[in-house]
Write an enzyme that holds these catalytic residues in place. Sequence first.
Site, PDB file in Angstrom:
ATOM      1  CG  HIS A   1      -0.436   0.093   2.543  1.00 26.97           C
ATOM      2  ND1 HIS A   1      -0.228   1.300   3.175  1.00 26.97           N
ATOM      3  CD2 HIS A   1      -0.070  -0.855   3.427  1.00 26.97           C
ATOM      4  CE1 HIS A   1       0.235   1.094   4.385  1.00 26.97           C
ATOM      5  NE2 HIS A   1       0.358  -0.212   4.572  1.00 26.97           N
TER       6      HIS A   1
ATOM      7  CG  ASP B   1       2.804   0.776   7.700  1.00 24.50           C
ATOM      8  OD1 ASP B   1       2.396   0.205   6.676  1.00 24.50           O
ATOM      9  OD2 ASP B   1       2.112   0.911   8.729  1.00 24.50           O
TER      10      ASP B   1
ATOM     11  CD  GLU C   1      -2.867  -1.500   5.466  1.00 21.35           C
ATOM     12  OE1 GLU C   1      -2.896  -2.434   6.292  1.00 21.35           O
ATOM     13  OE2 GLU C   1      -2.462  -0.353   5.775  1.00 21.35           O
ATOM     14  CD  GLU C   2      -1.621   2.780   7.275  1.00 20.47           C
ATOM     15  OE1 GLU C   2      -2.256   2.385   8.268  1.00 20.47           O
ATOM     16  OE2 GLU C   2      -0.409   2.584   7.127  1.00 20.47           O
TER      17      GLU C   2
ATOM     18  CG  ASP D   1       1.617  -3.639   5.572  1.00 15.40           C
ATOM     19  OD1 ASP D   1       2.412  -2.796   6.019  1.00 15.40           O
ATOM     20  OD2 ASP D   1       0.396  -3.426   5.446  1.00 15.40           O
TER      21      ASP D   1
ATOM     22  CG  HIS E   1       0.940   3.278  12.506  1.00 15.61           C
ATOM     23  ND1 HIS E   1      -0.449   3.339  12.559  1.00 15.61           N
ATOM     24  CD2 HIS E   1       1.209   2.556  11.395  1.00 15.61           C
ATOM     25  CE1 HIS E   1      -0.970   2.670  11.541  1.00 15.61           C
ATOM     26  NE2 HIS E   1       0.031   2.193  10.820  1.00 15.61           N
TER      27      HIS E   1
END
Length: 338
Positions: A63, A182, A216-217, A236, A317
């Site tokens: 992603h 990410d 995706e998030e 991922d 994150h």
Amino acid sequence: MKEILEHLRALIAIDSPTGFFHRTDDYIAEVLQGFGFEPTRQNKGGVAVELGGSGNPLCIAAHADTIGLMVRRINADGTLTVAALGGLHPFYCLDANVRVYARGGKTYTGVMRRANPSVHLMSDEERDAKLDYEKNLFLFLDEITESEAETQALGICCGDCVAVEPNYIETPSGFIKSRFLDDKASCAILLALAKKVGAGEVKLRRRVSLLFTEYEEIGHGGACIPEGTRDFLAVDIGCVGKNHYSHERKVTIGVKDASFPYHTDFVNEMVEKAVENGIAYALDMMLPRYGSDADVALRAGHDVRHGLVGPGVLETHGYERTHVESLQATYRLIESLV
């Protein structure tokens, strides 16, 4: 690694909070076209491409969207209250430099600060309070504005996208530090694979497609996948941390996340390939907060064997870190599957 890092630097430099996808899609599509492929755009955002091959169809997805922020309202003092796009928690945003993309086309810089940011002026209660986007963490624009009207006059309004500065760094020891590894690290790996396939350096033993998703998030990136796909592999991050096996210098093979266990046979096949090729890997469960585009593909009703691999990443994150050995191990495992 040179190819992977070139694409990683380029992708990290493009702001792409979830829903703000045009520039990343443009970059990915242009690169794939340069390799001789004919990518297609998904209506909602995202890029798909057929690499070739025949039989036993495999779709590999990464992603390109990231977590971010969005303007919620303009406050009386001209600062902005923001809402999270995906899992960007307030404690990871304190003192982060940001860019506000106003609907009129202008871009403004700013910084996320406490409502009362000077420690000399804080009460003990203010200093120790939990950070909250609604209560005590706001966006201070780098503009001369001290009122709601002055900020409105800049063209800023509710719904404007706010991107956080990634602060990308490569160290001499091979570590890579940045926000949004990410999942732009995985996108860079897939672009490197596409180049080698296009150049004839990798001969496909099966039909292979790539999918670069953009949502995706927030949970619906992998809902639309190429027709006829048998195996769906999400690339991922592997989460490095206490009580987990993921490692910054290995590829993670996921066995379970917060939603489902991954397909047993597919996992076993990836382990066999890793062992056969001497690839440093770790089997791991991503718990308690993790999902992937492979989960979304199952929820969307696709009859696929679903799997997860990815580089080991520390402080997911937040201000993330991985190592070039992990990117290389991830690439090698994916190449062994095609």
